[in-house]
Design a protein around this motif. Structure first.
Motif, short mmCIF file in Angstrom:
data_model
loop_
_atom_site.label_atom_id
_atom_site.label_comp_id
_atom_site.label_asym_id
_atom_site.label_seq_id
_atom_site.Cartn_x
_atom_site.Cartn_y
_atom_site.Cartn_z
N LEU A 135 29.08 50.27 62.91
CA LEU A 135 29.80 49.24 63.74
C LEU A 135 31.41 49.57 63.64
O LEU A 135 32.08 49.49 64.68
N TYR A 136 31.80 49.88 62.56
CA TYR A 136 33.25 50.50 62.49
C TYR A 136 33.55 51.59 63.27
O TYR A 136 34.51 51.80 63.88
N SER A 137 32.43 52.49 63.25
CA SER A 137 32.89 53.81 63.97
C SER A 137 32.59 53.56 65.41
O SER A 137 32.48 54.83 66.51
N ALA A 138 32.09 52.53 66.16
CA ALA A 138 31.88 52.41 67.42
C ALA A 138 33.42 52.64 68.25
O ALA A 138 33.25 53.16 69.38
N ASN A 139 34.27 52.05 67.72
CA ASN A 139 35.68 52.66 68.46
C ASN A 139 36.17 53.93 67.72
O ASN A 139 36.59 53.97 66.52
N LYS A 140 36.25 54.99 68.61
CA LYS A 140 36.77 56.31 68.05
C LYS A 140 38.10 56.41 67.74
O LYS A 140 38.43 57.32 66.84
N GLU A 141 38.76 55.18 67.88
CA GLU A 141 40.28 55.13 67.51
C GLU A 141 40.39 54.77 66.07
O GLU A 141 41.49 54.81 65.12
N ASN A 142 39.57 54.12 65.41
CA ASN A 142 39.50 53.53 64.09
C ASN A 142 39.69 54.64 63.32
O ASN A 142 38.91 55.59 63.20
N PRO A 143 40.41 54.66 61.99
CA PRO A 143 40.87 55.65 61.35
C PRO A 143 39.57 55.94 60.31
O PRO A 143 39.03 54.70 60.01
N THR A 144 39.09 56.99 59.96
CA THR A 144 37.87 57.57 59.30
C THR A 144 38.09 57.81 57.77
O THR A 144 37.14 58.25 57.27
N GLU A 145 39.45 57.77 57.35
CA GLU A 145 39.75 58.25 55.93
C GLU A 145 39.04 57.35 54.75
O GLU A 145 38.89 57.81 53.66
N ILE A 146 38.50 56.27 55.15
CA ILE A 146 37.93 55.43 54.25
C ILE A 146 36.47 56.14 53.82
O ILE A 146 35.91 55.63 53.00
N PHE A 147 36.15 56.82 54.50
CA PHE A 147 34.55 57.34 54.50
C PHE A 147 34.86 58.92 54.27
O PHE A 147 35.52 59.80 54.60
N ASN A 148 33.99 59.44 53.00
CA ASN A 148 34.12 60.68 52.42
C ASN A 148 32.96 61.39 53.05
O ASN A 148 32.97 62.68 53.02
N VAL A 149 31.74 60.91 53.49
CA VAL A 149 30.58 61.70 53.94
C VAL A 149 30.72 62.06 55.23
O VAL A 149 31.00 61.03 56.23
N PRO A 150 30.82 62.98 55.86
CA PRO A 150 30.73 63.44 57.12
C PRO A 150 29.93 62.75 58.23
O PRO A 150 28.90 62.30 57.80
N LYS A 151 30.64 62.40 59.28
CA LYS A 151 29.84 61.56 60.24
C LYS A 151 28.51 62.14 60.65
O LYS A 151 27.49 61.47 61.12
N GLU A 152 28.24 63.33 60.75
CA GLU A 152 27.30 64.37 61.32
C GLU A 152 25.92 63.96 60.13
O GLU A 152 24.96 64.22 60.83
#
Length: 221
Positions: A135-152
Motif C-alpha cells: 500500500l505504501y508503495s502504491a504511490n511511486k512518489e513516496n520515499p523508500t528509504e524506510i525499506f532495505n530489501v529491494p522492491k524486486e
C-alpha cells in the motif's frame, strides 16, 4: 547499550541455568555475539532488545535498567490512532481480525513455549509488512528509504519467509511431527466451547472462518 542491559541479560540467562550457546540458539544469534552483548563489548539492535525481553518474559524497560519491575506494563490499553476516517466496514473487519488473533494467542498460550510464540509473532509481522509495503508503495512518489530489501524481491522473499514460519508452526502443532508440543493435548475445544469462552466475540470468530473459507472455495475449478 548501557551496562544495565549487559548485566540483566547475563543474570536472566543464569537464572534459567542456560549456557551462552543454548541462549544464543534460542535468540537466533551466535554464541560469540551473545558473549559480546553480555560483556558490553558490542551494541545490539532494538530488535534484539525486544526479542530478549520476549524470550526472558520481562519488559524492555527492565532489560535497560529503567525499572526494577520485570513485568510488562499492560495496564494502559493501546490507543489506536488514525489520520483518516475509516468506513464502518473497515472498523467491523478490524474487529473481526482482532477477535481471531486473540483466540490464536490464547490457543498458543496453552503450550507455554517461547519458540512457538516468537514464530507466530514473526509470521504476523511479515504478513503485515507485505500488505503495508504494498500500500505504501502504491504511490511511486513516496520515499523508500524506510525499506532495505529491494522492491524486486521483497514480496517473493517475504512470502517464502511466511511459508517457513507457517511450516515451523505446523511442526509444533502436528501430532505426527517430532517437534509436536505435548501441551496441546490439553487444548480441547469446540464451537460450543468457543461460544462459551468468548461470548462477546464468538460470532466474529465464526465470521472470519466463514469469510476465509468462502474465499478458498471460490478458487475451486
Amino acid at each position: 547499550m548501557n551496562k544495565d542491559f549487559s548485566r540483566n541479560i547475563t543474570l536472566l540467562r543464569k537464572e534459567r541455568k542456560l549456557t551462552q550457546k543454548e541462549a544464543a540458539t534460542e535468540l537466533g544469534i551466535s554464541q560469540a555475539l551473545l558473549s559480546h552483548y553480555e560483556k558490553g563489548i558490542r551494541e545490539c539492535s532494538l530488535d534484539f532488545v525486544v526479542k530478549a525481553a520476549d524470550y526472558y518474559n520481562v519488559s524492555c524497560d527492565y532489560l535497560l535498567g529503567r525499572t526494577a519491575d520485570r513485568d510488562y506494563d499492560i495496564s494502559e490499553p493501546v490507543k489506536e490512532k488514525t489520520s483518516l476516517k475509516q468506513s464502518a466496514a473497515q472498523i467491523v473487519n478490524r474487529r473481526l481480525i482482532a477477535s481471531m488473533m486473540n483466540v490464536i494467542y490464547d490457543f498458543a498460550a496453552t503450550a507455554k513455549n517461547r519458540r512457538l510464540d516468537r514464530t507466530i509473532n514473526n509470521y504476523f509481522m511479515i504478513m503485515l509488512y507485505r500488505v503495508f509495503r504494498r500500500l505504501y508503495s502504491a504511490n511511486k512518489e513516496n520515499p523508500t528509504e524506510i525499506f532495505n530489501v529491494p522492491k524486486e524481491i521483497y514480496s517473493g522473499y517475504a512470502y517464502a519467509v511466511m511459508d517457513k514460519y507457517y511450516t515451523d508452526i505446523g511442526s509444533m502443532t502436528d501430532k505426527d511431527s517430532d517437534g509436536y508440543l505435548q501441551a496441546f493435548d490439553k487444548l480441547t475445544t469446540s464451537p460450543d466451547q468457543l461460544a462459551e469462552d468468548y461470548p462477546d466475540s464468538a460470532s466474529e470468530i465464526f465470521n472470519v472462518i466463514q469469510q476465509a473459507e468462502n474465499s478458498i472455495l471460490k478458487l475451486k475449478f
